[in-house]
Motif scaffolding. Structure first.
Motif, PDB file in Angstrom:
ATOM      1  N   LYS A 184       0.825  -1.213   0.000  1.00  0.00           N
ATOM      2  CA  LYS A 184       0.000   0.000   0.000  1.00  0.00           C
ATOM      3  C   LYS A 184       0.855   1.257   0.000  1.00  0.00           C
ATOM      4  CE  LYS A 184      -4.420  -1.378   2.027  1.00  0.00           C
ATOM      5  NZ  LYS A 184      -5.341  -1.203   3.175  1.00  0.00           N
ATOM      6  N   GLN A 185       1.997   1.185   0.670  1.00  0.00           N
ATOM      7  CA  GLN A 185       2.894   2.345   0.678  1.00  0.00           C
ATOM      8  C   GLN A 185       3.368   2.651  -0.737  1.00  0.00           C
ATOM      9  OE1 GLN A 185       3.288   4.168   3.229  1.00  0.00           O
ATOM     10  NE2 GLN A 185       2.969   2.950   5.059  1.00  0.00           N
ATOM     11  N   TRP A 186       3.737   1.589  -1.487  1.00  0.00           N
ATOM     12  CA  TRP A 186       4.171   1.803  -2.878  1.00  0.00           C
ATOM     13  C   TRP A 186       3.011   2.284  -3.737  1.00  0.00           C
ATOM     14  CZ3 TRP A 186       9.002   2.449  -3.201  1.00  0.00           C
ATOM     15  CH2 TRP A 186       9.920   1.657  -2.495  1.00  0.00           C
ATOM     16  N   PHE A 187       1.808   1.780  -3.480  1.00  0.00           N
ATOM     17  CA  PHE A 187       0.637   2.202  -4.249  1.00  0.00           C
ATOM     18  C   PHE A 187       0.363   3.692  -4.058  1.00  0.00           C
ATOM     19  CE2 PHE A 187      -0.128  -2.028  -5.354  1.00  0.00           C
ATOM     20  CZ  PHE A 187      -1.253  -2.151  -6.147  1.00  0.00           C
ATOM     21  N   ASN A 188       0.582   4.183  -2.854  1.00  0.00           N
ATOM     22  CA  ASN A 188       0.331   5.596  -2.599  1.00  0.00           C
ATOM     23  C   ASN A 188       1.463   6.482  -3.106  1.00  0.00           C
ATOM     24  OD1 ASN A 188      -2.184   6.308  -0.678  1.00  0.00           O
ATOM     25  ND2 ASN A 188      -1.512   4.221  -0.315  1.00  0.00           N
ATOM     26  N   MET A 189       2.654   5.930  -3.249  1.00  0.00           N
ATOM     27  CA  MET A 189       3.761   6.695  -3.796  1.00  0.00           C
ATOM     28  C   MET A 189       3.687   6.769  -5.317  1.00  0.00           C
ATOM     29  SD  MET A 189       7.843   6.176  -3.102  1.00  0.00           S
ATOM     30  CE  MET A 189       7.550   6.335  -1.335  1.00  0.00           C
TER      31      MET A 189
END
Length: 291
Positions: A216-221
């Motif tokens: 999710k962190q990569w998805f938001n970045m």
């Protein structure tokens, strides 16, 4: 004026990738975008595959292989001046489009197979839920994408008995061997693959339990170019672990009840209280003698 494709990539390949190469190269932190150019598959190779597996490839996938025998694009992000592989978009070549769960001549007679996982009590398609694929002879399943070990994206012929139906669907098989429906056609899946930028575990966005917190962190970045905005609608604060040490380390044992002690009085007040008591006693004794 039309945007020109980046140097080193042919115009038809830029159309094949839907221009995602340019998007990635202009994204912050992206260090390397690598596209492996592949030759078109020979028509006789496709025919041989169809004869070997007793089924006909869907027309859109067949046209894809006639344009490029497979697809592979990877990209990295730079952390501490060191490129770290992150995104991966893969579609197996026609020679690697292997059947999943097919019996092998090298397996032992009583060796367990995926067909042993079939349960007659499994719920079939009800309402909006499509019927799930079967590991036994009722379905033909071929691996399109190994998903870097996070599961498998499969081309599924759900009705293989008595003859193989030409209708196919694209399903995701997670690591727990549960099926999740993705799309009805290969073209629709290919668009999902490109618009999700090949981010880690992006297929889990179409499962009931979703992607992992790290993904999710990569998805938001690097937000995917997708209409599936529900995944990213959560507040950023929800991804931060908020721990209250007072609650985390709070003892679960009952606090012992302490008996209250009367407040101690100062020495001076005790002396004055004693003198007042003695004076009171002497006055009472004088009054009684007068009587």
């Amino acid at each position: 004026m039309e945007d020109k494709p980046p140097a080193g990539i042919k115009p038809y390949l830029d159309k094949l990738t839907l221009g995602v190469t340019r998007i990635l190269e202009t994204s912050p932190g992206v260090a390397e975008v690598t596209f492996v150019e592949k030759e078109p598959a020979e028509r006789h190779t496709i025919i041989s595959w169809e004869q070997k597996n007793s089924c006909i490839l869907p027309e859109d996938l067949k046209n894809f292989y006639l344009m490029t025998d497979g697809f592979q694009m990877t990209w990295s992000v730079k952390t501490d001046d060191t490129p770290m592989p992150l995104g991966s978009m893969v579609i197996n070549s026609i020679s690697q489009l292997c059947r999943l769960g097919g019996s092998s001549m090298y397996t032992l007679p009583n060796a367990p197979t995926l067909a042993d996982l079939e349960d007659d009590t499994d719920e079939e398609g009800n309402g909006d839920k499509p019927e799930k694929p079967h590991f036994d002879s009722r379905s033909l399943i071929f691996e399109l994408d190994p998903c870097n070990g996070n599961g498998k994206v499969c081309l599924v012929y759900k009705h293989a008995e008595p003859v193989v139906s030409p209708d196919t669907e694209i399903w995701f098989l997670d690591r727990a061997l549960y099926w999740h429906f993705l799309t009805k056609t290969f073209t629709a899946y290919y668009r999902l693959l490109i618009t999700h930028l090949g981010l880690p575990q992006w297929q889990y966005a179409f499962t009931s339990y979703g992607v992992s917190p790290q993904a999710k962190q990569w998805f938001n970045m690097y937000k995917p170019i997708t209409i599936n905005t529900a995944l990213l609608s959560e507040e950023a604060d929800s991804f931060v672990n908020k721990l209250d040490p007072n609650k985390v380390f709070k003892s679960k044992n009952k606090t012992p009840v302490l008996k209250k002690k009367p407040p101690s009085q100062p020495a001076g007040s005790q002396k004055s209280h004693t003198s007042m008591t003695s004076a009171k006693t002497s006055s009472l004794a004088g009054n009684s003698s007068r009587k």
